[in-house]
Motif scaffolding. Structure first.
Motif, PDB file in Angstrom:
ATOM      1  N   LEU A  14      23.756   7.939 -36.282  1.00  0.00           N
ATOM      2  CA  LEU A  14      22.675   8.828 -36.690  1.00  0.00           C
ATOM      3  C   LEU A  14      21.338   8.196 -36.333  1.00  0.00           C
ATOM      4  O   LEU A  14      21.102   7.018 -36.622  1.00  0.00           O
ATOM      5  CB  LEU A  14      22.738   9.077 -38.198  1.00  0.00           C
ATOM      6  CG  LEU A  14      21.568   9.851 -38.823  1.00  0.00           C
ATOM      7  CD1 LEU A  14      21.590  11.305 -38.369  1.00  0.00           C
ATOM      8  CD2 LEU A  14      21.607   9.758 -40.341  1.00  0.00           C
ATOM      9  N   VAL A  15      20.460   8.955 -35.692  1.00  0.00           N
ATOM     10  CA  VAL A  15      19.079   8.510 -35.477  1.00  0.00           C
ATOM     11  C   VAL A  15      18.377   8.657 -36.825  1.00  0.00           C
ATOM     12  O   VAL A  15      17.819   9.707 -37.153  1.00  0.00           O
ATOM     13  CB  VAL A  15      18.385   9.325 -34.371  1.00  0.00           C
ATOM     14  CG1 VAL A  15      16.976   8.794 -34.120  1.00  0.00           C
ATOM     15  CG2 VAL A  15      19.191   9.284 -33.074  1.00  0.00           C
ATOM     16  N   ASP A  16      18.456   7.605 -37.610  1.00  0.00           N
ATOM     17  CA  ASP A  16      18.135   7.630 -39.039  1.00  0.00           C
ATOM     18  C   ASP A  16      16.627   7.785 -39.278  1.00  0.00           C
ATOM     19  O   ASP A  16      15.834   6.967 -38.813  1.00  0.00           O
ATOM     20  CB  ASP A  16      18.637   6.336 -39.669  1.00  0.00           C
ATOM     21  CG  ASP A  16      18.675   6.384 -41.184  1.00  0.00           C
ATOM     22  OD1 ASP A  16      17.996   7.249 -41.767  1.00  0.00           O
ATOM     23  OD2 ASP A  16      19.373   5.553 -41.783  1.00  0.00           O
ATOM     24  N   ALA A  48      15.752   2.708 -35.257  1.00  0.00           N
ATOM     25  CA  ALA A  48      16.501   3.868 -35.740  1.00  0.00           C
ATOM     26  C   ALA A  48      18.008   3.669 -35.643  1.00  0.00           C
ATOM     27  O   ALA A  48      18.769   4.254 -36.427  1.00  0.00           O
ATOM     28  CB  ALA A  48      16.102   5.115 -34.955  1.00  0.00           C
ATOM     29  N   LEU A  49      18.457   2.850 -34.696  1.00  0.00           N
ATOM     30  CA  LEU A  49      19.890   2.636 -34.492  1.00  0.00           C
ATOM     31  C   LEU A  49      20.274   1.184 -34.750  1.00  0.00           C
ATOM     32  O   LEU A  49      21.157   0.641 -34.084  1.00  0.00           O
ATOM     33  CB  LEU A  49      20.279   3.042 -33.060  1.00  0.00           C
ATOM     34  CG  LEU A  49      20.052   4.525 -32.715  1.00  0.00           C
ATOM     35  CD1 LEU A  49      20.284   4.771 -31.234  1.00  0.00           C
ATOM     36  CD2 LEU A  49      20.963   5.413 -33.557  1.00  0.00           C
ATOM     37  N   ARG A  98      25.880   9.013 -29.284  1.00  0.00           N
ATOM     38  CA  ARG A  98      26.963   8.054 -29.034  1.00  0.00           C
ATOM     39  C   ARG A  98      26.374   6.785 -28.440  1.00  0.00           C
ATOM     40  O   ARG A  98      25.630   6.817 -27.463  1.00  0.00           O
ATOM     41  CB  ARG A  98      27.992   8.654 -28.090  1.00  0.00           C
ATOM     42  CG  ARG A  98      29.081   7.671 -27.666  1.00  0.00           C
ATOM     43  CD  ARG A  98      30.378   8.349 -27.359  1.00  0.00           C
ATOM     44  NE  ARG A  98      30.961   8.946 -28.569  1.00  0.00           N
ATOM     45  CZ  ARG A  98      32.164   9.516 -28.614  1.00  0.00           C
ATOM     46  NH1 ARG A  98      32.913   9.566 -27.541  1.00  0.00           N
ATOM     47  NH2 ARG A  98      32.612  10.023 -29.747  1.00  0.00           N
ATOM     48  N   ARG A  99      26.721   5.643 -29.065  1.00  0.00           N
ATOM     49  CA  ARG A  99      26.250   4.347 -28.592  1.00  0.00           C
ATOM     50  C   ARG A  99      27.422   3.623 -27.921  1.00  0.00           C
ATOM     51  O   ARG A  99      28.523   3.550 -28.459  1.00  0.00           O
ATOM     52  CB  ARG A  99      25.756   3.502 -29.772  1.00  0.00           C
ATOM     53  CG  ARG A  99      25.170   2.151 -29.351  1.00  0.00           C
ATOM     54  CD  ARG A  99      25.475   1.076 -30.397  1.00  0.00           C
ATOM     55  NE  ARG A  99      24.947   1.388 -31.705  1.00  0.00           N
ATOM     56  CZ  ARG A  99      23.808   0.866 -32.200  1.00  0.00           C
ATOM     57  NH1 ARG A  99      23.108   0.012 -31.499  1.00  0.00           N
ATOM     58  NH2 ARG A  99      23.409   1.181 -33.403  1.00  0.00           N
ATOM     59  N   GLN A 100      27.139   3.088 -26.725  1.00  0.00           N
ATOM     60  CA  GLN A 100      28.139   2.287 -26.025  1.00  0.00           C
ATOM     61  C   GLN A 100      27.501   0.959 -25.640  1.00  0.00           C
ATOM     62  O   GLN A 100      26.502   0.917 -24.919  1.00  0.00           O
ATOM     63  CB  GLN A 100      28.637   3.012 -24.774  1.00  0.00           C
ATOM     64  CG  GLN A 100      29.677   2.223 -23.986  1.00  0.00           C
ATOM     65  CD  GLN A 100      30.317   3.042 -22.890  1.00  0.00           C
ATOM     66  OE1 GLN A 100      30.754   4.172 -23.125  1.00  0.00           O
ATOM     67  NE2 GLN A 100      30.357   2.501 -21.685  1.00  0.00           N
ATOM     68  N   SER A 101      28.037  -0.131 -26.160  1.00  0.00           N
ATOM     69  CA  SER A 101      27.486  -1.466 -25.935  1.00  0.00           C
ATOM     70  C   SER A 101      28.483  -2.294 -25.134  1.00  0.00           C
ATOM     71  O   SER A 101      29.664  -2.352 -25.483  1.00  0.00           O
ATOM     72  CB  SER A 101      27.186  -2.162 -27.270  1.00  0.00           C
ATOM     73  OG  SER A 101      26.333  -1.374 -28.077  1.00  0.00           O
TER      74      SER A 101
END
Length: 205
Positions: A14-16, A48-49, A98-101
Motif C-alpha cells: 500500500l502506498v501508505d 511511503a513503501l 507490486r514491489r519486486q526487489s
C-alpha cells in the motif's frame, strides 16, 4: 559470501498515506501534503513503501541481519552511496502496487574512509557524530523540484552521496537547469570548495 545466492522478493504494498503525511510534516515547506489519490512526488516512495522487519531479524545497526536478502558482508559501515530511479508512471497515495526487489550484483569497493543511533555511529563506525540520513539529503534535493512548481514530469533521477553530513552542520541546496532537466547539489559547512556532499540529476519532460 560463500553459500549466498541473490534472490528476488515480490510483495503487494500500500502506498501508505501516513508516512507520506509524516514526510510532508518533516519538510514543513508550505506545500500541502499529498493526500489519497494524489500523485506521489519523486522519491517519496522511499517513505511511503518503507519496510518494517520484525525485531528478531535486526542487527546491531538497526538494519536486517545480512546474509538473507543482502549478502553477508562483514563490514561495520553502511552508506547510501547512490543509485538511479526511473519513473515509468505516477504512483498515487492510497493505491496498492507490486514491489519486486532484486540484488543483481555485488562489487567490493573502497570509499574515502575505507572499505565500505549515536553510540553506533561514534563507537562502531568511528564517525565524529550522528550522521544525517543519506536518503533524507537526497529527498531534500528532490523536494526543491516540487517547490519550484515545474510543469515537467520527472522521468529519471540519478543521485550520489559523496560523504556524510553530521547533525548540527549547516547545509545549502543549489540547483541549475540543464539541457534535459535539472542538476542539484547539497553542500556542507565547507561550501563548494570541497565539493558537494550529495548530488542529484533529474531528467524531465
Amino acid at each position: 559470501m560463500q553459500g549466498w545466492e541473490p534472490s528476488t522478493v515480490v510483495s503487494d504494498e500500500l502506498v501508505d498515506p501516513t508516512p507520506v503525511a509524516a514526510l510532508a510534516a518533516l519538510f514543513d515547506d508550505g506545500v500541502p501534503a499529498p493526500g489519497p489519490g494524489s500523485e506521489l512526488p519523486p522519491l517519496w516512495h522511499w517513505a511511503a513503501l518503507a519496510r518494517w522487519p520484525v525485531s528478531s531479524v535486526l542487527g546491531g545497526d538497526g538494519h536486517p541481519v545480512r546474509g538473507s536478502f543482502l549478502p553477508p558482508v562483514g563490514l561495520p559501515r553502511r552508506m547510501f552511496a547512490g543509485g538511479e530511479v526511473v519513473f515509468h508512471g505516477p504512483l498515487r497515495v492510497g493505491e496498492t502496487v507490486r514491489r519486486q526487489s532484486t540484488v543483481e550484483s555485488v562489487t567490493e569497493k573502497s570509499g574515502r574512509s575505507g572499505r565500505l543511533v549515536w553510540p553506533y555511529a561514534t563507537r562502531v563506525e568511528g564517525y565524529p557524530g550522528l550522521v544525517v540520513h543519506g536518503p533524507l539529503m537526497t529527498l531534500a534535493l528532490a523536494e526543491t523540484l516540487r517547490l519550484e512548481g515545474r510543469p515537467e514530469r520527472v522521468t529519471r533521477i540519478a543521485h550520489r552521496n559523496n560523504r556524510p553530513l553530521f547533525c548540527g552542520q549547516r547545509a545549502r541546496l543549489l540547483g541549475r537547469r540543464t539541457a534535459d532537466g535539472f542538476a542539484l547539489d547539497l553542500t556542507g559547512p565547507e561550501g563548494a570548495t570541497t565539493g558537494p556532499h550529495t548530488t542529484l540529476t533529474a531528467t524531465a519532460r
